[in-house]
Design a protein around this motif. Structure first.
Motif, PDB file in Angstrom:
ATOM      1  N   SER A  40       0.856  -1.255  -0.151  1.00  0.00           N
ATOM      2  CA  SER A  40      -0.070  -0.024   0.011  1.00  0.00           C
ATOM      3  C   SER A  40       0.827   1.443  -0.093  1.00  0.00           C
ATOM      4  N   VAL A  41       2.205   1.330   0.869  1.00  0.00           N
ATOM      5  CA  VAL A  41       2.742   2.528   0.892  1.00  0.00           C
ATOM      6  C   VAL A  41       3.435   2.592  -0.434  1.00  0.00           C
ATOM      7  N   VAL A  42       3.672   1.893  -1.365  1.00  0.00           N
ATOM      8  CA  VAL A  42       4.441   2.172  -2.459  1.00  0.00           C
ATOM      9  C   VAL A  42       3.441   2.160  -3.677  1.00  0.00           C
ATOM     10  N   ASN A  43       1.980   2.173  -3.287  1.00  0.00           N
ATOM     11  CA  ASN A  43       1.058   2.252  -4.345  1.00  0.00           C
ATOM     12  C   ASN A  43       0.766   3.772  -4.702  1.00  0.00           C
ATOM     13  N   PRO A  44       0.804   4.215  -5.891  1.00  0.00           N
ATOM     14  CA  PRO A  44       0.557   5.519  -6.242  1.00  0.00           C
ATOM     15  C   PRO A  44      -0.677   6.200  -5.771  1.00  0.00           C
ATOM     16  N   ARG A  45      -1.710   5.376  -5.638  1.00  0.00           N
ATOM     17  CA  ARG A  45      -2.845   5.659  -5.115  1.00  0.00           C
ATOM     18  C   ARG A  45      -2.932   6.295  -3.974  1.00  0.00           C
ATOM     19  N   SER A  46      -1.930   6.010  -3.159  1.00  0.00           N
ATOM     20  CA  SER A  46      -1.913   6.442  -1.563  1.00  0.00           C
ATOM     21  C   SER A  46      -1.549   8.015  -1.593  1.00  0.00           C
ATOM     22  N   PHE A  47      -1.236   8.708  -2.676  1.00  0.00           N
ATOM     23  CA  PHE A  47      -0.951  10.070  -2.763  1.00  0.00           C
ATOM     24  C   PHE A  47      -2.408  10.634  -2.914  1.00  0.00           C
ATOM     25  N   PRO A  64      -3.192  -0.394   5.334  1.00  0.00           N
ATOM     26  CA  PRO A  64      -3.267  -0.748   3.952  1.00  0.00           C
ATOM     27  C   PRO A  64      -4.620   0.073   3.472  1.00  0.00           C
ATOM     28  N   LEU A  65      -4.401   0.624   2.262  1.00  0.00           N
ATOM     29  CA  LEU A  65      -5.477   1.197   1.652  1.00  0.00           C
ATOM     30  C   LEU A  65      -6.674   0.332   1.458  1.00  0.00           C
ATOM     31  N   ALA A  66      -7.908   0.947   1.638  1.00  0.00           N
ATOM     32  CA  ALA A  66      -9.041   0.159   1.228  1.00  0.00           C
ATOM     33  C   ALA A  66      -9.098  -0.218  -0.332  1.00  0.00           C
ATOM     34  N   LEU A  67      -9.900  -1.282  -0.588  1.00  0.00           N
ATOM     35  CA  LEU A  67     -10.167  -1.508  -2.063  1.00  0.00           C
ATOM     36  C   LEU A  67     -10.742  -0.107  -2.833  1.00  0.00           C
ATOM     37  N   PRO A  68     -10.328  -0.047  -4.203  1.00  0.00           N
ATOM     38  CA  PRO A  68     -10.838   1.096  -5.040  1.00  0.00           C
ATOM     39  C   PRO A  68     -12.239   1.709  -4.798  1.00  0.00           C
ATOM     40  N   ASP A  69     -13.139   0.427  -4.691  1.00  0.00           N
ATOM     41  CA  ASP A  69     -14.580   0.925  -4.623  1.00  0.00           C
ATOM     42  C   ASP A  69     -14.969   1.090  -3.034  1.00  0.00           C
ATOM     43  N   GLN A  70     -14.119   0.884  -2.123  1.00  0.00           N
ATOM     44  CA  GLN A  70     -14.537   1.366  -0.878  1.00  0.00           C
ATOM     45  C   GLN A  70     -14.049   2.596  -0.141  1.00  0.00           C
TER      46      GLN A  70
END
Length: 485
Positions: free
Chosen positions: A326-333, A416-422
């Protein structure tokens, strides 16, 4: 002795202030008067919040109380029939007291447990054992009475937190009675902090323990390796870890305090650079390993070692593999701007479960004050850092490191990030209340430096007055409007 704030902000010494503020001169001459006054004020203030806020109207309070009540009935480690009964009593009380604006209607016609809140059994048991011991003598009284008794324990911990903050101030600025009395009042009149510290919540114990640990760390910096400093720092750290996983963060000021106590001489620049380089490498080698060829498809450069995964499963609950992804996921930003906004506003001006706002004007005022404080801190470091004594610098290093770790932990809590639809959970400012005393120290230092020299002695009084008025507004207007209109 010239003190830290006087050097940085140009405040008058205790002798200068005594002619203008007789009350504070009397406080200086009386060793016992300040803690007694702070204790009385904190007790009254905390009890106002205890009885003004209706039952269950704090962050996850039903779940925290339920866990503690299980210990009161001897079922803390193995829930039984009393736990089911308590669940239903809490649900009934929530409905009777209009929880969630009267929209909470549990189904109590079956023998199943009601959905009252997120279970808090994932937390270490220390706080709940203590709260359960307080609830036990009244466990057969009405459920609301039990709740208020448990909240009273939080008020006792709140008082200890205020007194520990006062002792930190006395150690750092021994010749400034005005500041010794004033800075703990900034903490006391902080409405959001008091709201949480009068709730049934394990954060209350963590916040108290962390403040005690920081007190011990400051003692170690000032006095060297003495038993009292080690005892306070060690006990505070152990209690914090036993109350909540975030208590591990308290190890940062404690380790710095121990390091500065052992190494009384200044560190050479080369030694500092070597530590900065070697420490992350050492931590990486101990806690992580390179993936094998079979694990190369994980997408991670490093994987946790088995002992760290075991610790994560039993205590940390970070779900480390998912957390690293999750930390390295660009969606975090995409979530960080909202995190900064929610974390900041809830730190200063959100109550209840975070749904009670003090308004955009209050948010804007605090935003401006914090930005000014950051500017003042930069000016102070640039201009006056060379004039500070070694132990004063080290106290500031502990405060700054504690604040930095607290802020970084907020970003870590997003993962960790939630799923994209959550909808993702955005951490609230209450998660850094354990660092409240260092944060208020830095906040005050920065603001005082920006004021003209002739106004600096009145800066703390202005802040106290503003926070007191805001706190009165919260008690007299905001909370009654939120809960009783």
């Amino acid at each position: 002795m010239t003190n830290l704030i006087a050097q940085q902000a140009g405040l008058a010494t205790a002798t200068d202030l005594s002619s203008e503020a007789g009350l504070f001169d009397r406080v200086r001459r009386s060793v016992w008067l300040t803690p007694v006054v702070l204790t009385v004020l904190a007790l009254i203030h905390g009890l106002i919040y205890v009885f003004l806020v209706p039952p269950w109207e704090h962050y996850d309070e039903p779940g925290h109380f339920h866990y503690a009540a299980d210990f009161a009935f001897g079922e803390g480690f193995r829930p039984g029939s009393n736990s089911v009964m308590m669940n239903r009593e809490i649900a009934d009380s929530m409905a009777r007291n209009g929880f969630a604006d009267g929209t909470f209607f549990p189904d109590l016609t079956t023998q199943e447990t009601a959905d009252i809140a997120i279970s808090q059994r994932v937390h270490p048991p220390l706080y709940y054992m203590v709260a359960g011991a307080v609830i036990a003598p009244v466990r057969y009284l009405p459920i609301e009475t039990q709740l208020y008794i448990a909240r009273s324990l939080s008020v006792a911990l709140y008082i200890l937190t205020i007194l520990a903050a006062w002792r930190i101030t006395v150690i750092v600025v021994p010749d400034e009675p005005l500041i010794q009395f004033g800075l703990p009042l900034l903490l006391l009149f902080h409405a959001a902090f008091t709201d949480l510290m009068s709730a049934v919540n394990n954060d209350v114990l963590v916040n108290m323990a962390a403040t005690v640990a920081i007190l011990g760390s400051v003692l170690l910096v000032r006095e060297g390796p003495r038993p009292l400093g080690f005892a306070l720092a060690g006990l505070g750290l152990l209690v914090a870890i036993g109350a909540k996983r975030s208590g591990l963060l308290v190890s940062v000021p404690v380790l710095l305090g121990v390091l500065f106590a052992i190494r009384r001489a200044p560190f050479r620049r080369r030694m500092i650079i070597a530590l900065i380089i070697a420490l992350p490498i050492l931590i990486g080698m101990i806690g992580f390993r390179f993936p094998t060829s079979a694990e190369s498809g994980s997408g991670l450069l490093l994987l946790p070692r088995d002992w760290l995964l075991a610790l994560d499963e039993s205590y940390l609950r970070l779900h480390l593999i998912d957390w690293l992804h999750s930390v390295v996921n660009p969606r975090s930003f995409e979530n960080y701007p909202q995190l900064v906004f929610v974390g900041f506003t809830s730190f200063w001006a959100r109550l209840g479960w975070g749904q009670i706002s003090l308004g955009p004007l209050v948010d804007g005022v605090f935003t401006g004050l914090v930005l000014c404080s950051l500017l003042g801190l930069l000016i102070s470091v640039w201009q006056l850092w060379p004039e500070l004594t070694l132990w004063q610098r080290r106290c500031l290093w502990i405060f700054a490191a504690t604040a930095a770790v607290a802020f970084l932990s907020m970003f870590g809590r997003l993962h960790p990030l939630a799923l994209p639809d959550q909808r993702p959970y955005i951490p609230r400012g209450r998660y850094i209340f354990w660092a409240m005393t260092p944060l208020l120290w830095l906040f005050l230092l920065g603001l005082m430096r920006l004021l003209p020299a002739s106004w600096r002695r009145w800066g703390l009084g202005f802040l106290l007055g503003a926070l007191l008025l805001l706190d009165i507004f919260v008690i007299a207007v905001v909370l009654p409007a939120a809960y009783f209109d």
